[in-house]
Design an enzyme around this catalytic site. Structure first.
Site, PDB file in Angstrom:
ATOM      1  N   HIS A 196      -5.716  39.662  55.004  1.00  0.00           N
ATOM      2  CA  HIS A 196      -5.862  38.299  55.241  1.00  0.00           C
ATOM      3  C   HIS A 196      -7.354  37.811  54.531  1.00  0.00           C
ATOM      4  O   HIS A 196      -7.701  36.961  54.954  1.00  0.00           O
ATOM      5  CB  HIS A 196      -5.967  38.129  56.708  1.00  0.00           C
ATOM      6  N   HIS A 212       1.535  38.038  58.444  1.00  0.00           N
ATOM      7  CA  HIS A 212       1.701  39.586  58.196  1.00  0.00           C
ATOM      8  C   HIS A 212       2.909  39.789  57.403  1.00  0.00           C
ATOM      9  O   HIS A 212       3.613  40.752  57.732  1.00  0.00           O
ATOM     10  CB  HIS A 212       1.579  40.151  59.896  1.00  0.00           C
TER      11      HIS A 212
END
Ligand SMILES: Nc1ncnc2c1ncn2[C@@H]1O[C@H](COP(=O)(O)OP(=O)(O)O)[C@@H](O)[C@H]1O
Ligand SMILES: Nc1ncnc2c1ncn2[C@@H]1O[C@H](COP(=O)(O)OP(=O)(O)O)[C@@H](O)[C@H]1O
Ligand SMILES: [Mg+2]
Ligand SMILES: [Mg+2]
Ligand SMILES: [Mg+2]
Ligand SMILES: [Mg+2]
Lengths: 328, 204, 328, 204
Positions: free
Chosen positions: C54, C216
């Protein structure tokens, strides 16, 4: 693609930039991004530009300590002379204007035409070509080396000199020196997709990569089976060092082409630093991120810029732009 | 004799061809360039037609000069200044006459093409638009009949770029990998010359 | 992918981060990134973390005015408790530590275990859950709303409060308030590729998009034929506003998922601002860029954070991290 | 009676199965999760085997407690704390005895599974590892013969997650789109129980 229609991509982006950056004055219609306080009395104005699709280059580098104005063309298409003429007029405080031009036929021709017109209007103009890409070696039989990652170094370091009030000749010679001290090499793991074409600009199977790419979605000099981060770092750094054996410490730019995750870029940086340390090249600063991109291309480039104390001081000098920001 | 209307028809026909072939030009540019030549030409010629409609220039020279300036101000890239210069310098060479002969046009176009060569620093065989433009203007003579020959020459010139290795423009970065692909600029040049022949045929 | 082997991706990235950021203290072996001057006397330490992939979240947000430490897990896998225990020990000046946890089962469980252990070691601990994603509505039948873009707001604003010396209870309540004032909605135009899997995590044909995705690489709530930037902005902003009708001005985050070019993100921002202006929501600040990413996923998310004067002041307060940097 | 060696064999067999099935677990997690369950389990069990080799715990309880702690410290994600808790709490329940009966193990595992349910807040039918673990520990009795039944039950439980809509963990974000896929955690749970049966068979 996250767009409306290909025709409005650049104008849409400029409207979005204007909304996000009140510290910039964005002329959407005429496609010029100018720092709001321009022209700044007593200071040389740096103007750059080029095709869109390389963001944050150049618009993200407009602000105190870097560019006074940027002229974005259509995607991968150099801007038209009218834009640079307008930008020069907007930033000229009487101290003159420096055009920073990446070495591509289109950019050179359009900036040259603009320079002629702006000079006719009384602007004192200098021009520096950025041509750092070592992948294009046989420059006698090509349009010459491309301008890629070194553009960031030229704009930052010359921008700092301009911000300090250096005269045009000095700003120009610093810009030229930075370009001469810089070399880049780039690699693509995927092709980029331009809005107008709507599909990848070339076909790159997933188990292969392109060595020696530019930033316009063009294929590279050579296709190879996929290499590891370590192997790519060896190849790229050695290509750079072979072309310009370092005699002083370097600033390193590990640049993402757009779609390579920062996680991978940092990992690649570890390998780049390993090669540099094996080759005993002292590293004084490192910048990792997506700065000189090629839309959604996966891949990376390495740029090394050799610096003396003065260039390093100018690199460290305050900068306040959308994409680069440090110092006080 | 060729009047302003003839030149308007030429550029209108050119714009139509560019529209039709835009995807192909982009496809060619995608193989050895940056996949924008089709859109560049389309944007440019759309703007040319619009400005000609708006300003309605009255002489052949004024039509081409205006069109050239518009290309320069609209296209960008390598092709913008090059094609802009081609039309502008051709227009300038035609002067202020209300009508010009095919021979005058041939001479003016040779001037224009020479200006392109000078601006871009390319010569025949570099795999650029010059490989279509130069044979085309060679083939031009004193009568509009020669326009068809110019079209053939331009098309042949464009085709002949396939085996060449590019030495100018973006394609040159590819080195040997540029071999085997037709140059997009030479291809669009052939379109422009074909449009010239078409305008002459309509004019009869 | 620009990697060596999947197993070393996170360690490689940490080595690369260490080389690029001398202002951070990076423990590669134990996977903790700490600001070099920690613990800072008299200041609460903010610790966050989560799966890698991320970036720049969270490691790029470590520094004065934001996080004191970050704990990166494996790609898309929350970190293990040992990391947070170590981070808490490293940043605790005696004023206590705030854990900022994105609401995912793995993150919650691991941070909870860490909290227990750290408290055993005498650290005063508070914990704030970030759960801003409006795509997950029926939270009775799910693991609850996911934490996405609001994480940046929580870390920045609570980080500013901590930097000013606010006590733990106050920093915690500000963090909680920011989370409650924030909502996000995300869209994917392509799936992401994890190093371990080596292929896209789901199959998304090029003419379709996923609405309501997380960060995700998981598919979204709904698949639709491709939409324009304008349509996506309408959909996303309205989803956010429906969930939290604004009663005060908002800070806007137009966030890229990783592979969407900045050019397109800025264009999307123009559409987001249009919807907000149509809905008469006053915008006080806008941030556009790749901040809370999902590896090489193409797509974007919109986060709105309603702010009063105090929260805005804290947002504007100086921050000095790898990825966010302003003020003095 | 089951000694420390038996538990070591169990975990070794589990690690081998996880290695073999890692790609499948990741594939399942990719459909309704984040494509890491296989690598998570592999990383965890590799570390478990390594620490067992290194520290050589001497009682069943110590083997499982150490393995559980190692999973917690190595795996991360949802499965790390959950499986870690399963083994740790099972190990704690076994106490310090050098040997335990199958019935003691059954009871201890029921304690461990209850701890998983409490920690994760899930119940049977939520489409999680509990859908394999709960039927498995139900099937466990006083003799190692029951281990085979537990394996059947776990496998059936894992299969039975296919038509369920997930209500816990990442898969729950998908809502109805989670239906039609087998839960990765339930699948890995079935592997662990199968490894238990395998260890018992070898033990004869
Ligand atoms: N130096 C040059 N001289 C003449 N023609 C050139 C030169 N460089 C490029 N060209 C022509 O321009 C064409 C490319 O135009 P275009 O794609 O519109 O611009 P760009 O290369 O900037 O993207 C090439 O196919 C070639 O024919
Ligand atoms: N609250 C919960 N209770 C029990 N098991 C759960 C819970 N949440 C998730 N799981 C299990 O964990 C598995 C996913 O594990 P893994 O992929 O390793 O972690 P993550 O979901 O964090 O990526 C799911 O398939 C499910 O069986
Ligand atoms: Mg171009
Ligand atoms: Mg082109
Ligand atoms: Mg995970
Ligand atoms: Mg998972």
């Amino acid at each position: 693609m996250l767009i409306n229609v290909p025709e409005t991509v650049v104008a849409d982006a400029l409207r979005g930039m204007a909304a996000a950056h009140p510290e910039l004055s964005v002329d959407v219609e005429n496609r010029v991004i100018v720092r709001r306080d321009a022209p700044v009395a007593g200071k040389v104005g740096l103007v750059s530009g080029g095709g869109s699709g390389h963001e944050p280059l150049h618009g993200g580098f407009v602000g105190p300590g870097m560019l006074a104005a940027a002229c974005p063309g259509e995607v991968f298409t150099s801007p038209v002379p009218d834009q640079m003429v307008r930008a020069a007029a907007a930033v000229d405080s009487g101290e003159g204007v420096l055009f920073i031009v990446k070495n591509y036929t289109g950019d050179v021709l359009n900036f040259d035409m603009a320079a002629e017109l702006a000079e006719d209007e009384g602007v004192r103009l200098a021009k520096v070509l950025v041509n750092d890409d070592v992948a294009v070696t046989d420059s006698l039989y090509t349009a010459g080396r491309r301008g890629t990652g070194a553009t960031l170094f030229v704009e930052k370091i010359a921008g700092a000199a301009a911000e300090e009030g250096a005269p045009l000749e000095r700003v120009e010679s610093i810009a030229r020196q930075v370009n001469e001290n810089s070399r880049s090499f780039g690699v693509a793991l995927s092709a980029s997709t331009t809005p107008a074409k709507g599909s990848p600009t070339f076909d790159l199977p997933s188990g292969e990569l392109e060595l020696g790419i530019g930033i316009h979605g063009e294929p590279g000099r050579e296709r190879r089976p996929m290499m590891t981060s370590r192997e790519i770092a060896d190849f790229a750094v050695n290509a750079v060092l072979e072309d310009l054996p370092p005699t002083s410490p370097v600033i390193v730019l590990v640049n993402g082409m757009g779609a390579t995750p920062l996680l991978e870029l940092y990992g690649f940086n570890a390998e780049v630093q390993r090669v540099l340390s094996e080759r005993r090249v002292p590293v004084v600063r490192t910048l990792v991120g997506n700065y000189v991109t090629s839309l959604d291309m996966a891949g990376c480039s390495v740029t090394l810029c050799q610096v003396d104390e003065e260039l390093l001081r100018l690199w460290d000098a305050p900068v306040e732009t959308a994409a680069l920001r440090w110092g006080r | 004799m060729l009047d302003a209307d003839f030149f308007r028809r030429w550029l209108t026909a050119a714009a139509a061809r560019v529209d039709r072939e835009a995807d192909r030009l982009t496809e060619l540019d995608s193989a050895i360039g940056d996949a924008d030549h089709g859109t560049n030409m389309q944007r440019g010629f759309t703007a040319v037609i619009a400005v000609l409609d708006k300003e309605a220039p009255q002489t052949p020279g004024a039509v081409l000069t205006l069109a050239g300036r518009q290309l320069i101000s609209t296209v960008g890239g390598a092709s913008g200044p090059l094609y802009g210069t081609l039309l502008r310098r051709t227009g300038k060479a035609l002067g202020d006459d209300a009508e010009v002969t095919p021979g005058q046009l041939a001479d003016a176009l040779r001037t224009g093409v020479a200006a392109v060569a000078q601006l871009g620093g390319a010569t025949a065989g570099d795999k650029t638009m010059l490989d279509a433009l130069e044979p085309a203007v060679e083939a031009l003579g004193d009568s509009t009949d020669s326009f068809a020959a110019a079209r053939e020459a331009a098309e042949a010139g464009a085709l002949a770029t396939v085996p060449l290795q590019a030495r100018k423009g973006r394609a040159s970065y590819l080195g040997e990998r540029s071999i085997g692909h037709q140059d997009p600029g030479a291809t669009s040049s052939a379109l422009l010359i074909a449009a010239l022949a078409e305008a002459a045929e309509v004019a009869g």
